[in-house]
Motif scaffolding. Structure first.
Motif, PDB file in Angstrom:
ATOM      1  N   UNK A   1       0.840  -1.194   0.000  1.00 17.59           N
ATOM      2  CA  UNK A   1       0.000   0.000   0.000  1.00 17.59           C
ATOM      3  C   UNK A   1       0.879   1.249   0.000  1.00 17.59           C
ATOM      4  N   UNK A   2       0.998   1.880  -1.154  1.00 21.13           N
ATOM      5  CA  UNK A   2       1.842   3.055  -1.298  1.00 21.13           C
ATOM      6  C   UNK A   2       1.207   4.255  -0.600  1.00 21.13           C
ATOM      7  N   UNK A   3       2.016   5.158  -0.041  1.00 18.93           N
ATOM      8  CA  UNK A   3       1.446   6.372   0.555  1.00 18.93           C
ATOM      9  C   UNK A   3       0.683   7.188  -0.477  1.00 18.93           C
ATOM     10  N   UNK A   4      -0.458   7.710  -0.071  1.00 19.00           N
ATOM     11  CA  UNK A   4      -1.226   8.606  -0.942  1.00 19.00           C
ATOM     12  C   UNK A   4      -0.520   9.961  -1.015  1.00 19.00           C
ATOM     13  N   UNK A   5      -1.002  10.822  -1.889  1.00 14.30           N
ATOM     14  CA  UNK A   5      -0.418  12.158  -1.980  1.00 14.30           C
ATOM     15  C   UNK A   5      -1.000  13.068  -0.897  1.00 14.30           C
ATOM     16  N   UNK A   6      -0.239  14.056  -0.501  1.00 15.15           N
ATOM     17  CA  UNK A   6      -0.714  15.068   0.456  1.00 15.15           C
ATOM     18  C   UNK A   6      -0.954  16.402  -0.240  1.00 15.15           C
ATOM     19  N   UNK A   7      -0.924  16.426  -1.567  1.00 15.41           N
ATOM     20  CA  UNK A   7      -1.007  17.701  -2.273  1.00 15.41           C
ATOM     21  C   UNK A   7      -2.432  18.076  -2.645  1.00 15.41           C
ATOM     22  N   UNK A   8      -2.642  19.377  -2.742  1.00 17.01           N
ATOM     23  CA  UNK A   8      -3.848  19.977  -3.304  1.00 17.01           C
ATOM     24  C   UNK A   8      -3.428  20.901  -4.437  1.00 17.01           C
ATOM     25  N   UNK A   9      -4.282  21.035  -5.432  1.00 16.23           N
ATOM     26  CA  UNK A   9      -4.036  21.984  -6.498  1.00 16.23           C
ATOM     27  C   UNK A   9      -5.218  22.916  -6.663  1.00 16.23           C
ATOM     28  N   UNK A  10      -4.914  24.220  -6.891  1.00 14.72           N
ATOM     29  CA  UNK A  10      -5.950  25.220  -7.163  1.00 14.72           C
ATOM     30  C   UNK A  10      -5.727  25.777  -8.557  1.00 14.72           C
ATOM     31  N   UNK A  11      -6.830  25.914  -9.299  1.00 14.05           N
ATOM     32  CA  UNK A  11      -6.755  26.431 -10.662  1.00 14.05           C
ATOM     33  C   UNK A  11      -7.880  27.438 -10.870  1.00 14.05           C
ATOM     34  N   UNK A  12      -7.531  28.680 -11.193  1.00 14.35           N
ATOM     35  CA  UNK A  12      -8.521  29.699 -11.532  1.00 14.35           C
ATOM     36  C   UNK A  12      -8.854  29.527 -13.014  1.00 14.35           C
ATOM     37  N   UNK A  13      -9.950  28.855 -13.272  1.00 14.21           N
ATOM     38  CA  UNK A  13     -10.295  28.453 -14.636  1.00 14.21           C
ATOM     39  C   UNK A  13     -10.589  29.660 -15.515  1.00 14.21           C
ATOM     40  N   UNK A  14     -11.111  30.716 -14.914  1.00 14.19           N
ATOM     41  CA  UNK A  14     -11.507  31.888 -15.686  1.00 14.19           C
ATOM     42  C   UNK A  14     -10.346  32.829 -15.990  1.00 14.19           C
ATOM     43  N   UNK A  15      -9.137  32.551 -15.493  1.00 17.47           N
ATOM     44  CA  UNK A  15      -7.973  33.357 -15.856  1.00 17.47           C
ATOM     45  C   UNK A  15      -7.643  33.181 -17.332  1.00 17.47           C
ATOM     46  N   UNK A  16      -7.024  34.190 -17.893  1.00 20.16           N
ATOM     47  CA  UNK A  16      -6.641  34.107 -19.293  1.00 20.16           C
ATOM     48  C   UNK A  16      -5.581  33.033 -19.518  1.00 20.16           C
TER      49      UNK A  16
END
Length: 546
Positions: free
Chosen positions: A301-316
């Motif tokens: 059982x490999x460790x899961x990720x601890x990361x989050x990602x944020x993306x402002x979809x409406x940005x150019x």
């Protein structure tokens, strides 16, 4: 400098959620890290899928093809299904209707298999549930709230044009539901069915032949009416009316898959009508590294990720901004709280989704405050005593609590001799804002306009013992989610524009606000309206948009 009691409470609340690393010497408050309450030790089924309805009842269901559940159908009824893989005649229920007010439930009857299905609520408040497995994979089922004890599931067999198992649904501005993907389904269709099936090359491209990793794709409706779709590590903007991909966004930087069975989660952060141009931003947290599903099948059982990602979809030119949770996480649910914060709850630290494929339960919820300084965004809450692994779910309730249930990482109900026994309980987590210490500043809605027209003025009257100031007042609406497999479908929050506040007395107030501007911002249907005063929400009141 000295503070009165109310100011100390607010400062305590602020520092608890905003800066857990800073030492704070005010008195200890019971609700600072939230509180857990066991509601039911045994509801007879495990809560694989949940949906809150506008009569304050929750539809909960599991699958049908594993054998008997622990609750009988009433009146001697039985399900006769010669295609069932376990029982030809089954006199037990695989769905219930939970009543929040009375903490009680009754059995419902589903005829065909609902395993790993999806759903959305249409504008009249009816839950439309789509697909499943075996004899249920082409089925549409509906459940309409009623004020008696006779309403039940209605089923429409062979309605769907394709097999929908592990698909995702989203309500659209015109009232249709789009149904996207499913196991080896690289296409989408609509309910009501008008035009058949539409191919989506993106789903084929994101399919991992070893682990899949593009099931239950994350769907978010944007303010321009187009649909954001995230699968595996990639995301697109789809014009579903023209069957055209408008743009593809950058891959999430760490290349960790986020969809089933790697199973992270995603929310569309609150849409704010107060800022002119409405910004749409997606948050995705958790997931499992490539190869984790195959490794788990071999007992590693490999460790899961601890990361989050944020993306402002409406940005150019949008780009991902990465953050790190307090712990690694897979199979966790993410819900928008009335405050606009995100609670991350359930799941494990290692492995993946799938039967007996996860380990190291994470029983401590985390609250993420998206508008705060990056160093202050995550706060760890009080732990539950119950592991919630594969096939658990969570939803927001009318009063601001989070209802949590499920966990059954087995092909059948297994209560002994397994690492994580099947769990049939329901419990509620009360976030810190529900602590009694904030009673004096908690608003209580007295009356409101129950229909919010698009761009139309409406009023809400409320009571609060200690009114602080107009500047700490806000009003927002929340669309309750259909939650399964760590994804809260159709969940969205809109912060509405307040145009005036009238003070009838020191504790009685009326605000005037403007309804959501368009159906793309808030598709027609039932929402929970919350008034916030100093970051403390009222109990939600049901309103209807459109």
């Amino acid at each position: 400098m000295t503070f009165n009691k109310t100011e100390l409470l607010l400062l305590s609340f602020f520092f608890t959620l905003h800066s857990p690393a800073i030492s704070w010497t005010t008195p200890s408050y019971a609700g600072r890290q939230g509180e857990w309450c066991l509601l039911q030790s045994n509801i007879g089924i495990t809560a694989m899928h949940m949906q809150l309805l506008h009569d304050d009842k929750v539809v909960i269901f599991d699958r049908t093809d594993f054998g008997k559940s622990n609750i009988s159908l009433p009146g001697g009824r039985c399900r006769n299904d010669n295609k069932d893989m376990a029982l030809g005649v089954d006199c037990t229920a695989h769905s219930i209707l939970y009543d929040i007010a009375t903490n009680s439930y009754r059995a419902l009857m589903v005829q065909t298999d609902t395993w790993c299905s999806s759903g959305a609520v249409v504008s009249n408040g009816t839950l439309v549930q789509t697909g499943g497995y075996n004899d249920g994979d082409h089925v549409i089922r509906t459940f309409t709230p009623c004020f008696n004890e006779i309403c039940d599931w209605t089923e429409f067999k062979n309605y769907l044009s394709q097999r929908r198992w592990y698909a995702s649904d989203h309500i659209l501005p015109d009232g249709r539901i789009i149904i996207v993907g499913g196991r080896r389904q690289f296409n989408y269709e609509f309910y009501p069915s008008l035009s058949g099936t539409f191919k989506l090359k993106f789903l084929r491209e994101t399919y991992d032949h070893r682990d899949e990793n593009n099931l239950y794709p994350f769907l978010h409706l944007l303010p321009d009416g187009n649909l954001f779709i995230f699968a595996n590590t990639r995301s697109i903007l789809l014009d579903y009316n023209q069957n055209r991909v408008i743009r593809e966004f950058p891959r999430i930087p760490d290349d960790v898959p986020r969809n089933y069975p790697s199973t992270g989660s995603s929310v569309l952060l609150p849409l704010d009508e107060n800022n002119g141009r409405i910004e749409a931003e997606v948050l995705i947290c958790g997931g499992a590294r490539r190869g984790s599903f195959q490794r788990a099948a071999r007992g590693h059982f490999l460790p899961a990720t601890s990361t989050c990602g944020r993306l402002v979809i409406t940005d150019q030119n949008p780009s991902w901004v990465m953050e790190t949770m307090p712990t690694s996480r897979v199979m966790s649910d993410m819900l928008l709280l009335p405050t606009g914060d995100v609670i991350i709850i359930n799941g494990g630290r290692s492995g993946t989704a799938g039967y007996d494929s996860g380990r190291d339960p994470v029983t401590t919820p985390v609250i993420y405050r998206p508008s705060e300084h990056p160093d202050w965004r995550f706060s760890t809450m009080s732990p539950s005593s119950t592991p919630r692994m594969y096939h658990s779910s969570a939803i927001l309730l009318t009063d601001g609590r989070v209802l949590v249930g499920g966990s059954n990482p087995h092909p059948a109900y297994s209560f002994t001799g397994v690492v994580f026994p099947t769990d049939l309980s329901l419990e509620a987590f009360s976030p810190p804002y529900l602590s009694e210490e904030y009673t004096s500043i908690r608003p209580r809605i007295l009356s409101l306009d129950q229909t919010l027209g698009y761009g139309k003025k409406f009023s809400v009257s409320f009571h609060v013992d200690e009114y602080l100031s107009d500047s700490v007042l806000s009003v927002r609406i929340v669309a309750p989610s259909f939650t399964t497999h760590s994804f809260a479908m159709n969940q969205r929050m809109v912060v509405l524009r307040i145009i005036s506040i009238t003070h009838e007395s020191s504790d009685m107030h009326t605000l005037s606000a403007v309804g959501p501007s368009t159906a793309e911002i808030a598709p027609a249907g039932y929402y929970l309206l919350f008034v916030l005063h100093g970051d403390i929400p009222s109990t939600g009141a049901w309103v209807k948009t459109g």
